[in-house]
Design an enzyme around this catalytic site. Structure first.
Site, PDB file in Angstrom:
ATOM      1  N   PRO A   9       0.797  -1.226   0.000  1.00 42.14           N
ATOM      2  CG  PRO A   9      -0.156  -1.147   2.110  1.00 42.14           C
ATOM      3  CD  PRO A   9       0.509  -2.088   1.146  1.00 42.14           C
ATOM      4  CG  ASN A  10      -0.289   4.373   1.167  1.00 39.77           C
ATOM      5  OD1 ASN A  10      -1.245   4.904   0.590  1.00 39.77           O
ATOM      6  ND2 ASN A  10      -0.388   3.856   2.368  1.00 39.77           N
ATOM      7  NE  ARG A  18       0.812  13.919  -2.027  1.00 35.71           N
ATOM      8  CZ  ARG A  18       0.532  14.476  -3.189  1.00 35.71           C
ATOM      9  NH1 ARG A  18       1.499  14.787  -4.015  1.00 35.71           N
ATOM     10  NH2 ARG A  18      -0.709  14.738  -3.537  1.00 35.71           N
ATOM     11  CE1 TYR A  69       8.960   5.146   2.688  1.00 37.35           C
ATOM     12  CE2 TYR A  69       7.559   7.093   2.615  1.00 37.35           C
ATOM     13  CZ  TYR A  69       7.947   5.918   3.229  1.00 37.35           C
ATOM     14  OH  TYR A  69       7.333   5.512   4.390  1.00 37.35           O
ATOM     15  CG  ASN A  77       8.407  -2.058   0.487  1.00 40.31           C
ATOM     16  OD1 ASN A  77       7.780  -2.176   1.545  1.00 40.31           O
ATOM     17  ND2 ASN A  77       9.060  -0.954   0.160  1.00 40.31           N
ATOM     18  CB  ALA A 137       1.545   0.265   6.442  1.00 38.87           C
ATOM     19  CG  HIS A 140       5.149  -2.137  10.245  1.00 37.74           C
ATOM     20  ND1 HIS A 140       6.456  -2.570  10.243  1.00 37.74           N
ATOM     21  CD2 HIS A 140       5.098  -1.091   9.371  1.00 37.74           C
ATOM     22  CE1 HIS A 140       7.164  -1.788   9.433  1.00 37.74           C
ATOM     23  NE2 HIS A 140       6.364  -0.894   8.886  1.00 37.74           N
ATOM     24  CG  ASP A 188      -0.661 -17.211   8.267  1.00 35.20           C
ATOM     25  OD1 ASP A 188       0.348 -17.401   8.971  1.00 35.20           O
ATOM     26  OD2 ASP A 188      -1.799 -17.025   8.746  1.00 35.20           O
ATOM     27  CD  GLU A 196      10.514  -7.701   5.586  1.00 33.74           C
ATOM     28  OE1 GLU A 196      10.900  -8.788   6.096  1.00 33.74           O
ATOM     29  OE2 GLU A 196       9.927  -6.812   6.221  1.00 33.74           O
ATOM     30  CG  HIS A 203      11.119  -2.477   4.949  1.00 37.96           C
ATOM     31  ND1 HIS A 203       9.763  -2.316   4.823  1.00 37.96           N
ATOM     32  CD2 HIS A 203      11.322  -3.696   5.487  1.00 37.96           C
ATOM     33  CE1 HIS A 203       9.167  -3.394   5.295  1.00 37.96           C
ATOM     34  NE2 HIS A 203      10.091  -4.248   5.695  1.00 37.96           N
ATOM     35  CB  ILE A 204      12.324   2.563   0.337  1.00 40.19           C
ATOM     36  CG1 ILE A 204      11.753   1.736  -0.815  1.00 40.19           C
ATOM     37  CG2 ILE A 204      13.045   3.810  -0.174  1.00 40.19           C
ATOM     38  CD1 ILE A 204      10.574   2.386  -1.521  1.00 40.19           C
ATOM     39  CB  SER A 205      12.420   4.452   5.045  1.00 44.65           C
ATOM     40  OG  SER A 205      11.451   3.590   5.625  1.00 44.65           O
ATOM     41  NE  ARG A 211      10.034   6.256   8.540  1.00 39.24           N
ATOM     42  CZ  ARG A 211       9.106   6.086   7.579  1.00 39.24           C
ATOM     43  NH1 ARG A 211       9.272   5.140   6.672  1.00 39.24           N
ATOM     44  NH2 ARG A 211       8.056   6.873   7.520  1.00 39.24           N
ATOM     45  NE  ARG A 246       6.952   4.491   9.929  1.00 35.99           N
ATOM     46  CZ  ARG A 246       5.862   4.625   9.156  1.00 35.99           C
ATOM     47  NH1 ARG A 246       5.518   3.657   8.329  1.00 35.99           N
ATOM     48  NH2 ARG A 246       5.132   5.721   9.196  1.00 35.99           N
TER      49      ARG A 246
END
Ligand code: CA2
Length: 146
Positions: free
Chosen positions: A11-12, A19, A24, A75, A78, A81, A88, A99, A101-103, A108, A112
């Protein structure tokens, strides 16, 4: 036939490059998909990239990767978390899971710092910006070769 790698973004992440560039970066998700596909060509891997804002859709794509994809780069955004459902689904998948994660999620907010997906991931790349997707693909290439 090149082996297939499924690249999933949650998501996002469709907003990547549009943005919050301070967190990011400036690359769009299409830029990322193109550079991962280009590297895949060099490494002899075919990459299929998909993004969804919906947890169930990500679960369905993980199921679809069973028996068709040698590896998944994910990725989960959210959902990392929160989502036992994605964990599963990945636990029912036999291939390599990386896996990304960009950040740097550990620098943070505390919420997270834990990822359900890390309980299954064969490798986790955090805080390397969008280059993390390329690092994940290189790791997959060496694991599949070994
Ligand atoms: O660092 C990452 O890659 C994250 O998975 C990104 C998620 C966040 O919830 C995770 O904690 C860490 C958020 C993705 C939102 O992506 C955006 C991109 C550009 C603009 C707005 C949101």
């Amino acid at each position: 036939m090149p082996k297939l790698v499924t690249l999933l973004n949650g998501p996002n992440l469709n907003l990547l490059g549009l943005r919050q560039p301070e967190i990011y970066g400036r690359e769009t998700l299409d830029d990322v998909a193109a550079s991962v596909a280009d590297l895949g060509e060099e490494l002899g891997l075919a990459v299929r990239a998909m993004q969804s804002n919906h947890e169930g859709q990500l679960v369905d794509w993980i199921h679809a990767a069973r028996g068709t994809s040698a590896a998944i780069i994910i990725n989960p955004g959210a959902y990392s978390h929160t989502s036992v459902a994605i964990l599963d689904a990945l636990n029912a998948y036999d291939g390599v899971v990386m896996e990304v994660h960009i950040s740097q999620i550990h620098k943070r907010e505390v919420f997270r710092h834990h990822s359900y997906i890390s309980h299954r991931a064969d490798g986790v790349i955090v805080g390397c910006g969008t280059e993390g997707y390329l690092l994940a693909l290189r790791r997959i290439a060496s694991l599949l070769k070994a």
